[in-house]
Design an enzyme around this catalytic site. Structure first.
Site, PDB file in Angstrom:
ATOM      1  N   CYS A 171     -55.508 -18.720   0.664  1.00 45.32           N
ATOM      2  CA  CYS A 171     -54.668 -18.669   1.793  1.00 45.32           C
ATOM      3  C   CYS A 171     -55.128 -17.574   2.567  1.00 45.32           C
ATOM      4  CB  CYS A 171     -53.132 -18.490   1.626  1.00 45.32           C
ATOM      5  SG  CYS A 171     -52.640 -17.106   0.535  1.00 45.32           S
ATOM      6  N   TRP A 172     -54.455 -16.726   3.429  1.00 44.12           N
ATOM      7  CA  TRP A 172     -55.074 -15.772   4.358  1.00 44.12           C
ATOM      8  C   TRP A 172     -55.523 -14.530   3.428  1.00 44.12           C
ATOM      9  CZ3 TRP A 172     -58.019 -13.711   7.523  1.00 44.12           C
ATOM     10  CH2 TRP A 172     -57.906 -12.521   7.983  1.00 44.12           C
TER      11      TRP A 172
END
Length: 351
Positions: A95-96
């Site tokens: 994810c980020w």
């Protein structure tokens, strides 16, 4: 099965073995992602805003609970989609920042027997790497020449002969002129272009020469990193010469098959620079199918633009190479001979 946290160094080898899931929202994925990843959002665009706002206002606990509230009802759908796409049950997830979203997805997939490798630091770690890589110092040779001298074809032949190349126009999905987007896929964002650019660079030997085609700083809507563009301007440049007829014939071969309405739109985008009369003449020639006429008309403008661009390059580092009437194989031999004038027998001038 329990997940395994992997570093970016470990990621490079594992990515060739396993598919990747990007757990970020569809908007983040569209902006940029690791090439080859499949987007399966844990939170969609609007849900991400809700959770992010709650995190800022009430802290991580409330944001985490809200995240589960939003995504929980979709757990079964996510599982079905992932199982259908990845029946081998081995996956890389990010994810980020390698936080809540990838952790949730990792936990969820582990429940149904997936072997999960989660990227430590997430996409941010990857993006930091690609951002820095495209701004490093490289040993460049620039392949120049007026429009229609076949630079891209020569670049491809150089690669076939064992030379290192970067095809900037290929990465940008644009041929670098008003006509450059016709027949091309949609351009990547600037950030995604840099990711693709870095992916190619990391496969090359940084100690050896890398050929690139002479470009403006902007290739369509993509923008070259300032540091790399500055290196191009200071690098040795081989300026290809071809006869006007050869150039017109090559351009006609590539562009005459394209839709006339798109060619006309490209001419109209240049109207301020061409002037009303030349614009009208070019459009009339396109409508009539007189490709030599409209192409020669356009070359008046593009030749002037090229001469202006050539003046930006470092003095004393340009070789003019006349390839008029010369076949591709002989052209490559002459290019490699010209390369030795800059680098001698070795491709690395520091050897």
């Amino acid at each position: 099965m329990a997940e395994q946290l992997i570093s970016l160094d470990e990621f490079w080898s594992l990515r060739d073995q396993y598919p990747m899931i990007d757990a970020r929202s569809e908007g983040e994925f569209a902006q940029s992602h690791i090439p080859g990843a499949i987007n399966i959002p844990i939170l969609n665009n609007s849900e991400r805003i809700v959770v992010g706002t709650l995190y800022k206002e009430k802290g991580s606990e409330e944001a985490t609970i809200k995240g589960f509230e939003l995504v929980g009802p979709r757990f079964h759908l996510i599982l079905r989609e992932t199982l259908k796409k990845f029946p081998d049950k081995k996956i890389i997830i990010y994810c980020w920042r390698g936080g809540m979203r990838s952790q949730i997805l990792s936990w969820l997939l582990s429940m149904v027997g997936f072997e999960v490798y989660r990227l430590k630091g997430g996409y941010k770690t990857y993006r930091t790497y690609t951002f820095e890589l495209v701004r490093k110092d490289w040993n460049l040779i620039v392949l120049g020449g007026k429009t229609g001298t076949g630079k891209t074809r020569l670049l491809q032949k150089l690669q076939e002969s064992g030379e290192q190349i970067i095809d900037l126009e290929g990465l940008a999905n644009h041929k670098g002129s008003s006509f450059g987007s016709i027949g091309q896929p949609a351009q990547p964002t600037v950030e995604q272009f840099e990711n693709l650019f870095a992916e190619d660079l990391r496969r090359l030997d940084g100690k050896q020469s890398i050929w690139v085609e002479n470009e403006s700083k902007k290739i369509g809507r993509t923008i070259l990193p300032q540091e790399f563009y500055a290196q191009m301007l200071s690098a040795p440049l081989i300026d290809i010469q071809k006869s006007l007829k050869e150039r017109i014939d090559l351009i006609a071969e590539e562009y005459a098959i394209l839709p006339a309405d798109e060619l006309i739109l490209a001419v109209l985008r240049l109207k301020k620079r061409l002037g009303g009369l030349r614009t009208s003449q070019a459009i009339e020639a396109i409508v009539e199918g007189n490709h030599a006429d409209w192409i020669s008309n356009m070359l008046i403008y593009y030749d002037k633009a090229y001469s202006f661009d050539l003046d930006k390059h470092s003095a004393g580092k340009t070789i003019q190479l006349d390839l008029t009437g010369i076949d591709p194989d002989t052209s490559i031999k002459k290019l490699l001979d010209a390369k030795t004038k800059f680098h001698g027998k070795h491709t690395n001038p520091t050897d």
